[in-house]
Enzyme design. Sequence first.
Site, mmCIF file in Angstrom:
data_model
loop_
_atom_site.group_PDB
_atom_site.id
_atom_site.type_symbol
_atom_site.label_atom_id
_atom_site.label_comp_id
_atom_site.label_asym_id
_atom_site.label_seq_id
_atom_site.Cartn_x
_atom_site.Cartn_y
_atom_site.Cartn_z
ATOM 1 N N HIS A 1 0.782 -1.147 0.072
ATOM 2 C CA HIS A 1 0.056 -0.114 -0.020
ATOM 3 C C HIS A 1 0.885 1.318 -0.057
ATOM 4 C CE1 HIS A 1 -2.901 2.998 1.824
ATOM 5 N NE2 HIS A 1 -3.707 1.945 1.435
ATOM 6 N N ASP B 1 3.469 -4.824 7.883
ATOM 7 C CA ASP B 1 2.311 -4.091 7.891
ATOM 8 C C ASP B 1 1.197 -5.248 7.913
ATOM 9 O OD1 ASP B 1 -0.088 -3.123 6.884
ATOM 10 O OD2 ASP B 1 0.667 -1.870 5.057
ATOM 11 N N GLN C 1 -4.118 -5.338 6.938
ATOM 12 C CA GLN C 1 -5.188 -6.486 6.315
ATOM 13 C C GLN C 1 -5.041 -7.963 6.776
ATOM 14 O OE1 GLN C 1 -7.578 -5.492 4.720
ATOM 15 N NE2 GLN C 1 -6.872 -3.304 3.856
ATOM 16 N N LYS D 1 -10.082 -1.138 10.765
ATOM 17 C CA LYS D 1 -10.120 -2.413 9.764
ATOM 18 C C LYS D 1 -10.357 -3.565 10.532
ATOM 19 C CE LYS D 1 -6.881 -0.113 6.331
ATOM 20 N NZ LYS D 1 -7.720 0.221 5.344
ATOM 21 N N CYS E 1 -4.726 2.663 -3.552
ATOM 22 C CA CYS E 1 -3.518 2.996 -2.997
ATOM 23 C C CYS E 1 -2.339 2.110 -3.138
ATOM 24 C CB CYS E 1 -3.582 3.236 -1.479
ATOM 25 S SG CYS E 1 -4.859 4.660 -0.985
HETATM 26 N N1 PMP Z 1 -1.397 -0.704 4.720
HETATM 27 C C1 PMP Z 1 -2.560 -1.657 4.081
HETATM 28 C C2 PMP Z 1 -2.185 -3.199 3.558
HETATM 29 C C3 PMP Z 1 -3.805 -1.108 3.962
HETATM 30 O O1 PMP Z 1 -4.767 -2.002 3.408
HETATM 31 C C4 PMP Z 1 -3.979 0.143 4.511
HETATM 32 C C5 PMP Z 1 -5.355 0.782 4.498
HETATM 33 N N2 PMP Z 1 -6.113 0.542 2.969
HETATM 34 C C6 PMP Z 1 -2.974 0.918 4.944
HETATM 35 C C7 PMP Z 1 -1.863 0.505 5.003
HETATM 36 C C8 PMP Z 1 -3.323 2.224 5.438
HETATM 37 O O2 PMP Z 1 -4.131 2.309 6.727
HETATM 38 P P1 PMP Z 1 -4.732 3.555 7.211
HETATM 39 O O3 PMP Z 1 -5.368 4.409 6.140
HETATM 40 O O4 PMP Z 1 -5.527 3.262 8.155
HETATM 41 O O5 PMP Z 1 -3.537 4.376 8.040
#
Ligand code: PMP
Length: 407
Positions: free
Chosen positions: A123, A200, A203, A226, A364
């Site tokens: 991401h 990270d 997910q 999430k 993203c």
């Molecule tokens: N890493 C991953 C794998 C994500 O899916 C996301 C959110 N889509 C993020 C980072 C960023 O998370 P946040 O917007 O809650 O900071």
Amino acid sequence: MSKDILNAKADFPLLKQTINDHPLVYLDNAATTQKPQVVIDALVDYYTHLNANIHRGNHSLAVQATEAYEGARRKVAGYINAEHNHEVIFTRGTTESVNLLAYTFGEKFVHSGDEVIVSQLEHHSNYVPWQQMCLRRGAAFRVLPFDENGELDLALFEHMLNEKTRLIAVNQVSNSLGTVNPVGEIIRLAHAHGIPVLVDAAQSVQHLPHDVQSLDADFYVFSGHKMYGPMGIGVFFGKEKWLEALPPFLSGGEMIDMVTPEKVTFNVLPFKFEAGTPNVAGAIGLGVAVDYLQQFDQHELQKYEEDLLGYGLSLLAEIPDLIIYGDPTHRSGILPFNVNGIQHYDMGVLLDTMGIAVRTGQHCTQPIMDALHISGTVRASLALYNDRADLEKLAYGVKRAIKILKR
Ligand code: PMP
């Protein structure tokens, strides 16, 4: 006795709505999950009965609010099996957690000529902060590509490691393809070279095993929103030895010990990394979300979600002209697809008219879309409250949309 997953939907008030005159089918869980009533109640209860600033007051409310906030930290530490509660730092979310590390680790440990490795499956939140840090520090930003199945190549990864490598940043599950990355193996290989790894888990923490000690992760980050918790609260986990070694990120109140014009000394962990008034209600809400999740048998939950994903993929695979992206050995939570000749955006808009919430676009992850030579995908993503009927409605909705759009 553990809680029955098949009844979970009833715990989420938002899911009882109709959208565009259809019962809501919520399949945008990778973007954010809905909140169970207990989490919503915890937020209302906090502001109704408990609100006070924490750590510095000695009146009853301040003491109780502090205890509730620190109780939430203990719950999160327990959930991810951290060795110490003070290894859990509350942040605003995954993005802030990655930035915390990129700034502090970069400042202390990354110098000109060094290298940082991320994967092409990241991401932007676990990509851009490292790219920017490398630019600031004069270091090389190296990207481990994914293959035609949407998987990372461990042999290539091992080949990329060298004496200049300072850190690896990788997600456990890709938010665009759902690939479950072999983070255990990545950590083992990196540690053989003395290199720390940031996982990270945005997910994965809500879907897969989440034990930072058995994973041996140096850093592990995720977002509350999430995993059925409130927005604006997240976690940065770091092993104690690293948190002791890193400089503070933000400075100000709470994170200090002594302040004079000449000198400042910093507070102990975890407060050294929690400058200013934190999101107390959010942390408490996240603690309640953890309690909620832990009512389920964790193996049963994983099995349920895995079966559901398999069922959804098999329904989509039957639709003519539909392309499912990636074919990884392990996939979690994500159904990424397009239909030949139809824009992902148009598909999303039509599904919405049927009450089906999915996400469309790049998610993203522009490096993934560029590698696949596409502008985006339709992404349906699962949570524990989804069921087979939701996926049948999705498949039916996609077929109807194809009929309308190709007419
Ligand atoms: N890493 C991953 C794998 C994500 O899916 C996301 C959110 N889509 C993020 C980072 C960023 O998370 P946040 O917007 O809650 O900071």
